[in-house]
Design a protein around this motif. Structure first.
Motif, PDB file in Angstrom:
ATOM      1  N   THR A 234     -70.425  -4.575  19.037  1.00 38.64           N
ATOM      2  CA  THR A 234     -71.082  -4.587  20.393  1.00 38.64           C
ATOM      3  C   THR A 234     -70.468  -4.484  21.435  1.00 38.64           C
ATOM      4  N   VAL A 235     -71.901  -3.514  21.979  1.00 38.44           N
ATOM      5  CA  VAL A 235     -70.947  -3.536  23.489  1.00 38.44           C
ATOM      6  C   VAL A 235     -71.404  -4.441  24.259  1.00 38.44           C
ATOM      7  N   GLU A 236     -70.682  -4.721  25.043  1.00 37.00           N
ATOM      8  CA  GLU A 236     -70.616  -5.831  26.121  1.00 37.00           C
ATOM      9  C   GLU A 236     -70.548  -4.878  27.671  1.00 37.00           C
ATOM     10  N   ALA A 237     -69.837  -4.709  28.023  1.00 40.23           N
ATOM     11  CA  ALA A 237     -70.117  -3.507  29.336  1.00 40.23           C
ATOM     12  C   ALA A 237     -69.385  -2.333  29.416  1.00 40.23           C
ATOM     13  N   ILE A 238     -69.507  -1.461  29.772  1.00 43.43           N
ATOM     14  CA  ILE A 238     -69.378  -0.271  30.214  1.00 43.43           C
ATOM     15  C   ILE A 238     -69.053   0.042  31.491  1.00 43.43           C
ATOM     16  N   GLY A 239     -67.444   0.073  31.988  1.00 42.90           N
ATOM     17  CA  GLY A 239     -67.405  -0.177  33.315  1.00 42.90           C
ATOM     18  C   GLY A 239     -66.882   1.115  33.589  1.00 42.90           C
ATOM     19  N   ALA A 247     -66.097  -7.509  19.093  1.00 45.12           N
ATOM     20  CA  ALA A 247     -66.046  -6.931  17.967  1.00 45.12           C
ATOM     21  C   ALA A 247     -66.865  -8.229  16.438  1.00 45.12           C
ATOM     22  N   ALA A 248     -67.127  -7.551  15.315  1.00 44.75           N
ATOM     23  CA  ALA A 248     -68.061  -8.947  14.470  1.00 44.75           C
ATOM     24  C   ALA A 248     -66.147  -9.872  14.080  1.00 44.75           C
ATOM     25  N   THR A 249     -66.009 -10.064  13.972  1.00 50.60           N
ATOM     26  CA  THR A 249     -64.313 -10.515  13.828  1.00 50.60           C
ATOM     27  C   THR A 249     -64.363 -11.382  15.329  1.00 50.60           C
ATOM     28  N   GLY A 250     -65.240 -10.981  16.164  1.00 51.71           N
ATOM     29  CA  GLY A 250     -64.922 -12.354  17.695  1.00 51.71           C
ATOM     30  C   GLY A 250     -63.753 -11.632  18.783  1.00 51.71           C
ATOM     31  N   GLU A 251     -63.029 -10.950  18.504  1.00 51.03           N
ATOM     32  CA  GLU A 251     -62.448 -10.360  19.775  1.00 51.03           C
ATOM     33  C   GLU A 251     -62.417  -9.557  20.570  1.00 51.03           C
ATOM     34  N   GLU A 252     -62.640  -9.250  21.847  1.00 49.11           N
ATOM     35  CA  GLU A 252     -63.149  -8.613  23.146  1.00 49.11           C
ATOM     36  C   GLU A 252     -62.241  -7.272  22.733  1.00 49.11           C
ATOM     37  N   ARG A 253     -62.412  -5.967  21.960  1.00 47.90           N
ATOM     38  CA  ARG A 253     -61.927  -4.575  22.017  1.00 47.90           C
ATOM     39  C   ARG A 253     -62.066  -4.041  23.576  1.00 47.90           C
TER      40      ARG A 253
END
Length: 418
Positions: A234-239, A247-253
């Protein structure tokens, strides 16, 4: 060295104060004679120019009203209103002078001066309008997007700098060209400088333009569930340089904007549903009548669970099974609904197959023995494999000297044989 300095000094034009005074006096005399001969036309021209100035000031005030009435933070009314507000007083005065100078039969000295000042003001005013409209268009494009305020502010700062530099450089070149200056060298210098800056910061500019592409093209926005390459989230921020995806597994990519746009992006949030596919393998001794009615049976199962049936039918021959394909759609694009639909229909199929005595295939192998001649398969078709009779083997003989057999006659208590 002295000779070169002398030649350079000879080629440098000298400013003669007497010549300047003479030109100024000529300009004043021409203006005085023009006013004496055309005073009525000049008064009418001044009145018309005043009316034009007042009209342009009134139009500039309309820009404020457009900004107030425009909905949102950057509506189109506000975009054009801000551009109108940026109209300068000097440009307004020069527009009025340009419009009435021909009516008043102004002398060449005054006409030339008005034309020069009008060109100067018009070119730079056009650059200001273009800058406000471009920046306003970007803000209007992003007002409904869920972009990070800090990232958008940084992007707008760089965009404003680049747009301002480009537009005013063009305006300066146009003004110099109208003055008769050879601008070929200046254009070449700006081009070389721009190339050097672009090569030095190509990575930053690549991500910046990729961020602008995301803003204008809108392949996704914050909160969308996307799939790219072999990853999803899921997109959290566009910088300004990168996009953060949870990611669905919890980490931020974190992935650079340029690298992200170079990949195929699937926007799952823009779906109306998700399609689910099952491959069902049946044992190879399933009756053909059962397989004929299997698509209808699967349709009943899917529709009985409340989902949209798409298709079902024979797929292929596998090594240990006959494979059938089933496709159906979930209610919405949400992953939770997709997961629940897959679970519900899968369990319903297992329950129905158990009731109908339909078996799922599993990996199996059948072994055959070749005939002694090697040409046929043993056992022969239609015959049972012969069973050799089993012969009871004799007990092994003991090794060593023979043991005499005991006397089988009976002996009484007195030792007599009976």
């Amino acid at each position: 060295m002295t000779t070169n300095n002398s030649i350079a000094a000879a080629r440098t034009p000298k400013i003669d104060p007497a010549n300047i005074d003479q030109q100024a006096q000529s300009f004043i005399n021409a203006s005085t004679a023009w006013f004496q001969m055309h005073w009525l036309q000049i008064i009418i021209a001044i009145a018309v120019a005043t009316a034009i100035v007042l009209a342009l000031f009134f139009a500039r005030r309309l820009g404020n009203k457009l900004c107030e009435r425009s909905p949102g933070t950057a509506g189109w009314g506000k975009v054009f209103g801000r551009a109108i507000i940026k109209t300068g007083n000097f440009f307004i005065i020069m527009v009025a002078a340009k419009l009435v100078s021909g009516y008043a039969n102004a002398p060449p000295e005054i006409t030339t001066t008005i034309n020069f000042l009008f060109t100067l003001s018009a070119v730079f005013q056009a650059a200001i309008w273009a800058r406000e409209i471009i920046l306003g268009s970007i803000e209007h494009r992003t007002q409904s997007e869920h972009y990070s305020g800090e990232a958008l502010g940084s992007a707008m700062g760089i965009i404003r700098l680049l747009v301002t530099f480009a537009l005013f450089a063009i305006a300066l070149i146009v003004v110099l060209d109208n003055l008769g200056v050879n601008v070929t060298g200046l254009v070449a210098g700006l081009g070389v400088g721009g190339i050097a800056i672009g090569l030095a910061a190509q990575g930053i500019f690549a991500d910046l333009f990729a961020a602008l592409a995301i803003i204008f093209d809108r392949p996704f926005r914050r909160g969308d569930a996307i799939t790219y390459d072999q990853s999803s989230g899921t997109v959290e921020a566009i910088g300004l340089k990168s996009t953060r995806i949870r990611a669905a597994t919890g980490e931020e990519r974190i992935i650079a904007n340029k690298n992200l746009l170079d990949k195929e992006i699937l926007n799952n949030s823009q779906r109306e549903y998700r399609r689910i596919k099952f491959t069902l393998g049946l044992v190879q001794w399933t009756p053909i009548e059962t397989m004929d009615h299997l698509p209808d049976m699967l349709k009943e199962v899917v529709e009985g669970c409340g989902y949209k049936f798409v298709r079902a039918g024979f797929l292929n021959f596998s090594a240990s099974s006959y494979d059938f394909d089933l496709e159906f759609d979930s209610e919405t694009a949400a992953y939770e609904d997709f997961f629940n639909a897959r679970n519900a229909v899968g369990l319903a199929i297992i329950r129905r197959f158990n009731n109908e005595n339909i078996e799922f295939a599993y990996p199996t192998q059948t072994a055959f023995t070749a005939a002694p001649q090697g040409g046929m398969i043993y056992p022969y078709p239609g015959e049972e494999e012969p069973v050799e009779p089993r012969v009871k083997a004799a007990p092994p003989k003991p090794k060593g000297p023979p043991v005499p057999s005991p006397d089988r006659s009976a002996v009484d208590q007195d030792g007599h044989q009976t």
